[in-house]
Each structure stands twice: as structure tokens, then as C-alpha cells.
Design a protein around this motif. Sequence first.
Motif, PDB file in Angstrom:
ATOM      1  N   PHE A 108       0.823  -1.211   0.000  1.00 32.41           N
ATOM      2  CA  PHE A 108       0.000   0.000   0.000  1.00 32.41           C
ATOM      3  C   PHE A 108       0.854   1.256   0.000  1.00 32.41           C
ATOM      4  CE2 PHE A 108       0.519  -1.311   4.418  1.00 32.41           C
ATOM      5  CZ  PHE A 108       1.029  -0.161   4.994  1.00 32.41           C
ATOM      6  N   GLU A 109       0.208   2.365  -0.305  1.00 26.95           N
ATOM      7  CA  GLU A 109       0.874   3.662  -0.326  1.00 26.95           C
ATOM      8  C   GLU A 109       0.099   4.582   0.636  1.00 26.95           C
ATOM      9  OE1 GLU A 109       3.556   4.114  -2.600  1.00 26.95           O
ATOM     10  OE2 GLU A 109       3.851   6.015  -1.520  1.00 26.95           O
ATOM     11  N   THR A 110       0.821   5.185   1.569  1.00 21.88           N
ATOM     12  CA  THR A 110       0.143   6.110   2.496  1.00 21.88           C
ATOM     13  C   THR A 110      -0.047   7.454   1.792  1.00 21.88           C
ATOM     14  OG1 THR A 110       1.375   5.030   4.232  1.00 21.88           O
ATOM     15  CG2 THR A 110       0.222   7.052   4.836  1.00 21.88           C
ATOM     16  N   VAL A 111      -1.275   7.964   1.841  1.00 14.92           N
ATOM     17  CA  VAL A 111      -1.555   9.235   1.160  1.00 14.92           C
ATOM     18  C   VAL A 111      -2.268  10.202   2.112  1.00 14.92           C
ATOM     19  CG1 VAL A 111      -1.733   8.243  -1.142  1.00 14.92           C
ATOM     20  CG2 VAL A 111      -3.765   8.365   0.273  1.00 14.92           C
ATOM     21  N   GLU A 112      -2.191  11.464   1.772  1.00 11.81           N
ATOM     22  CA  GLU A 112      -2.905  12.477   2.559  1.00 11.81           C
ATOM     23  C   GLU A 112      -4.061  13.035   1.736  1.00 11.81           C
ATOM     24  OE1 GLU A 112      -0.614  15.564   4.397  1.00 11.81           O
ATOM     25  OE2 GLU A 112       0.746  14.047   5.223  1.00 11.81           O
ATOM     26  N   ILE A 113      -5.163  13.311   2.423  1.00 17.01           N
ATOM     27  CA  ILE A 113      -6.316  13.901   1.734  1.00 17.01           C
ATOM     28  C   ILE A 113      -6.076  15.417   1.688  1.00 17.01           C
ATOM     29  CG2 ILE A 113      -8.848  14.102   1.696  1.00 17.01           C
ATOM     30  CD1 ILE A 113      -7.972  11.162   1.781  1.00 17.01           C
ATOM     31  N   VAL A 114      -5.991  15.954   0.471  1.00 17.29           N
ATOM     32  CA  VAL A 114      -5.708  17.391   0.366  1.00 17.29           C
ATOM     33  C   VAL A 114      -6.933  18.204  -0.064  1.00 17.29           C
ATOM     34  CG1 VAL A 114      -3.247  17.157  -0.047  1.00 17.29           C
ATOM     35  CG2 VAL A 114      -4.814  17.126  -1.981  1.00 17.29           C
TER      36      VAL A 114
END
Lengths: 305, 175
Positions: A108-114
Motif C-alpha cells: 500500500f501507499e500512504t496518502v494524505e487527503i488534500v
Amino acid sequence: MQGLIDFVIKFKNYISFVALVVISLSLISMGSINKIGGFRTIVIGSMGWFQEIFAWVPNPTAVKNENKALRELNLQLSTEVTRMREAVVENRSLRGMLFYAQKPEYPFETVEIVGRTTLQMRDYMMINKGKNSGLLEGMPVRTDAGLVGILIGASNNYGLLEVILNRDIKISAKCQRSQYSGLIVWEGGEFLLMKNVPKSYDIKTGDIIVTSNYSQKYPENIPIGEVIVSREEKGELFLKIVVKPLVNFATIEQAFVLKHLPNPEKSLLITEIDDKLKLRKLEAKKTDKIYFEKKKKTQTENKKQ
Amino acid sequence: MMNLLQDTQLKRNEVRRYITYAILSVVLIIVNLTVLDFVAIGNITPDLLLILCVWISIQEGQFIGVFAAFIIGLTLDIVSIDVIGTNALTKILVAFVAGFFYREGEAFKTIGSYKFLLIVFGTAVLHNLLYNFFYLKVSDASFVTFFMKYGIATALYTTVLGIFPMLSKIPRKGY
């Protein structure tokens, strides 16, 4: 000729209206929400950059809710850690005994909600990673709590995900306890509905609903929500099941994009069968039309006679 | 000579108005996609572009209104993730209906009265009805409930925001 020009001038409002409606309808028939490419990918990228500028704006209610949720989660996790430690030791010995074959776990890839966009009752979120991080359209997105949605578009540095609180969403799901399956849909509000569950199925309040292995888009066993209402409705064949999503969409800031894509062979087969069914429906409609036209003709002929 | 000067002045004003509409559209589209979520009430957001389309139609008439609405809708379709053509079509309908209330030289009278709110509400209901219809699936029996709950709510929220342009054009009483 002058007559035609006069006609056009007289009815220019209606003519332009009809022309623009026809153009819009042709654009609709050509386009599909699932096909976002080319120019629109660039637009998504630019909108992502723009939304990132506003991402710093704090939302006091969201922060308060998040704090509360984190405290609760902390308590749960500390209890879980103790249990897990015991389970690890137990698991090691049991695995050896049962030759347990481990199921695949997806990277998985950790992402931020922008950014977040609510467009006519449909929720979308912008994330800060895209194709450069190996993210592709069709990858599911989750948090530690549960399923968030699916990636529907990606530019080089940004991605756009469709949240499960969306009228277009249909997820094949099952009850974790009893393994009975159904279909998760959203019909407005903050809750989901589990449909096509016969009254005889054992699904109770408090049960956890997870994605099922029938799902084409999502990997199996991702938690979706908790059953808060499960009751029999008079005159209905199916149970009315209301599911509260495990993810708090109001406070979500980070998520994980699972690098899992639907099996292309399976997708192709589904598309082929879908096309065949559509064709069959069209043919049936044509035959019906011919039959009714013939019937009408004979009726009018009979009347004349 | 005087007539020529008046014509040039009128044309300049016209161009100025069109430029204002274009700038307003771009600003409202950006607001629609970025900060509007902060004023969302339970997933319901107002449609600021619909108010703009109604305004343009009432001020410029049906002909210019439908073209402006088409461009605004199409731009929104492109920058958002909607199926291209849906917002264009719904906004055209809004502009076309609002255009029936166009009275030459009396645009601000209409905008500055309660009539403007009624037009916004009526067209918003029509807009949402058509828009939701695109997403109606054969299996969905809850279209009416969905529309009553969200279509009407969105229309009401849009109408509430329509008060601001109305207030800006209410004729002030002199003393």
C-alpha cells in the motif's frame, strides 16, 4: 431565403436552445465518468494543487471529532496489543501444525487527503500522490478503520478518489460473523444500506460488514461498516439492513491506497456478458415493437372493414 | 455623431458586462470546487453557478443566457469529474426557463424583488430533477425519496444564497 432568415431570427432563442441541448446530449452519450484521461487528468492535477492551498484551513468540529475518535481508538488498540501478543505466540505454533497458507496481502501507499469536493450529492477526495507513486485508476483506498472508496483518476502527483457515500457505488459485501452476503449501496445520508439479503439470513445489529470475495473491484475482507439496524419489513422479501461506515469521513486526513487492481480477464468477461445482455434486450425490444405495430395495423384494418 | 458616441458607449458597457460574467464564472467554479464544502450542510451544497445563470438570463435575455449557461456548465463538467455534458444541459435548461422573465431595461427590478428568489427556486428544482434523473438507475426505486430529500434541500439552500444578489439590487429609498 428571406423567409428562412426571418424564421431563424424570430425563433433564435428556441433554435439555439434546441441546438445546445442536442450538443450536450451528444457529449453525454460520448462521455463516461470512469474514463478520465488526457486534458481532464491535467485539470485534476491543477485542481489538486489548488485544493492543497486550502487544505490548511482548520475545521474545529472535525478536529474535536477526530480527537474523540483517536482517544477511543487508542483505548481499543492498547487492549488489542495485549491480545495480539498472546495471539502471535499461539499463531506461530498453530501455523506449524496446520500448514496455514497465508492469503496475499497487498502493498500500500500512504496518502494524505488534500481536498474534498461534494458535487451534487457525490463525494470525491483529492489525494497528494498519483502515478509517480505507482497509483492507478481502480485501486481501492482504505484507512485503518475500513473502506474509504476507489481511485477514479490520477495525474502524476495527485489522485482523485470516489468515496463510498456515493450513488454510483455498489459493493459486494458479506457479514463477517455469519458470512452471508449482500450488496452495499448508498441512498443518501451518512449510512449505507445492505440490499438483497433474504429474511432467513442471520444478520444482526452489531455485525461487521466486510467486502466479499465476489467483489470485482475490492479485495476481500476490508471492513465497511457496522450493522445498526436489521429488521424485517412487512410485505418485503428482504431484510432492511442499515450499515454505519467504520470510517469517519468528516475527519479523515490520511488513507492507504492498496496496490490491487481488478483481474483484467474477469473484467473483460463481465464486460462481454454485459454487452451480450444489452444486445439481447435491444433485440427483444425490436421484436416487441414489430409485434405491436402489426397488431395496431390489423386492428385499424379491421375497423375500416 | 451623438448617436454614434452612444452606440460605442453601449457596446463598451456590453463588453465590460461579458468580461465580468466570465470572471465571475471562473471565481464561482473555483469556489464551487474548493471552499464550498465548508458551508455544506449534511452533504448539501448550494449551486452558485445556477444563481449566476439565472442572473445572466434575466439581465441579457434567453439567447445570451443559454449560451452563457452552456459555457459555464461545460467548464464545470471539465474541471469537475462529472460526465461531460450533464451540467451543460441542466444549466441550459435553467437559463432557458429564467429567460422567460427577461424584460428589457427592467432586469434589476426583477433581480431586486422576491420574484428573483422564486425564479431561482423554480429553476433549481428543475435543475436537480434533471440532474438526478441522469443518475437514476433502473433498480433504484427510491428516486422520489432521494429527490425530495436532496433535490429540494439543495434548491432551498441555493435560494437562500440567492438572497445576496437580490439584496444588492434592491432599489434604495432616498430621503
